[in-house]
Design a protein around this motif. Sequence first.
Motif, PDB file in Angstrom:
ATOM      1  N   ALA A  67     -11.140  22.510  39.578  1.00  0.00           N
ATOM      2  CA  ALA A  67     -12.314  21.980  38.868  1.00  0.00           C
ATOM      3  C   ALA A  67     -11.914  21.441  37.489  1.00  0.00           C
ATOM      4  O   ALA A  67     -12.440  20.414  37.035  1.00  0.00           O
ATOM      5  N   GLU A  68     -10.979  22.115  36.837  1.00  0.00           N
ATOM      6  CA  GLU A  68     -10.487  21.631  35.546  1.00  0.00           C
ATOM      7  C   GLU A  68      -9.732  20.316  35.721  1.00  0.00           C
ATOM      8  O   GLU A  68      -9.840  19.422  34.878  1.00  0.00           O
ATOM      9  N   LEU A  83     -10.393  18.100  38.005  1.00  0.00           N
ATOM     10  CA  LEU A  83     -11.433  17.105  38.218  1.00  0.00           C
ATOM     11  C   LEU A  83     -12.060  16.693  36.896  1.00  0.00           C
ATOM     12  O   LEU A  83     -12.234  15.503  36.628  1.00  0.00           O
ATOM     13  N   ALA A  84     -12.345  17.661  36.052  1.00  0.00           N
ATOM     14  CA  ALA A  84     -12.921  17.363  34.735  1.00  0.00           C
ATOM     15  C   ALA A  84     -11.946  16.564  33.878  1.00  0.00           C
ATOM     16  O   ALA A  84     -12.376  15.803  33.003  1.00  0.00           O
ATOM     17  N   GLY A  85     -10.652  16.701  34.148  1.00  0.00           N
ATOM     18  CA  GLY A  85      -9.632  15.981  33.402  1.00  0.00           C
ATOM     19  C   GLY A  85      -9.382  14.573  33.913  1.00  0.00           C
ATOM     20  O   GLY A  85      -8.490  13.880  33.424  1.00  0.00           O
ATOM     21  N   GLY A  86     -10.131  14.137  34.923  1.00  0.00           N
ATOM     22  CA  GLY A  86     -10.013  12.770  35.395  1.00  0.00           C
ATOM     23  C   GLY A  86      -9.111  12.577  36.601  1.00  0.00           C
ATOM     24  O   GLY A  86      -8.718  11.455  36.906  1.00  0.00           O
ATOM     25  N   PHE A  87      -8.796  13.637  37.315  1.00  0.00           N
ATOM     26  CA  PHE A  87      -7.904  13.545  38.467  1.00  0.00           C
ATOM     27  C   PHE A  87      -8.685  13.664  39.779  1.00  0.00           C
ATOM     28  O   PHE A  87      -8.334  14.440  40.663  1.00  0.00           O
ATOM     29  N   ALA A  88      -9.725  12.873  39.917  1.00  0.00           N
ATOM     30  CA  ALA A  88     -10.614  12.991  41.075  1.00  0.00           C
ATOM     31  C   ALA A  88      -9.896  12.727  42.394  1.00  0.00           C
ATOM     32  O   ALA A  88     -10.071  13.479  43.360  1.00  0.00           O
TER      33      ALA A  88
END
Length: 173
Positions: free
Chosen positions: A98-99, A101-106
């Motif tokens: 989840a971190e 994802l929040a960091g832009g690594f979708a």
Amino acid sequence: AGVGKSAAHLPPAADDVRAHLEGLDKARLFDLLLAQADADELLRSRLELEAASARGVGGDVERYRRAIRDVMSPGDFIDYRSMYDYSRGIDDLIDSLAELLAGGFAAEVVDLCEHALACLEDALGSVDDSDGFMSDIRDRLAGLHHEACLQARPDSVGLAERLFEWELHSDWE
């Protein structure tokens, strides 16, 4: 899990740690972080992915995939009493994803969630899941996968094919 939290939301003991860390010089902080990364495969994988992204090159998620396998592989049978600790390790893994994802690594999280779901399914026969931890974990991973897909916008046909195959061949009902 406390990464990114403001000081106003930290418990008092964490305030003391934060104040201590703020007083350290940069080199000491780097040493602490790198020592932790040596002991924590997920943290090391995340830092390597972020470093590659900062250099403008694609990150290698293979190390992250190995870390996921390591965390999710039960090894011997996980009995009822050990299931909580086993599931906590996986919950920490999902927090790490989840971190990311929040960091832009979708796009990477889409791939990693699919890998984690496959590893989770492989582990089903080796755990006593009387309390339903695995279903909760599956639901968290599926939700994170959905969020990552919304952000990454993967090829819809390829995604549909993978999900359809999963539905046909999965042990989950």
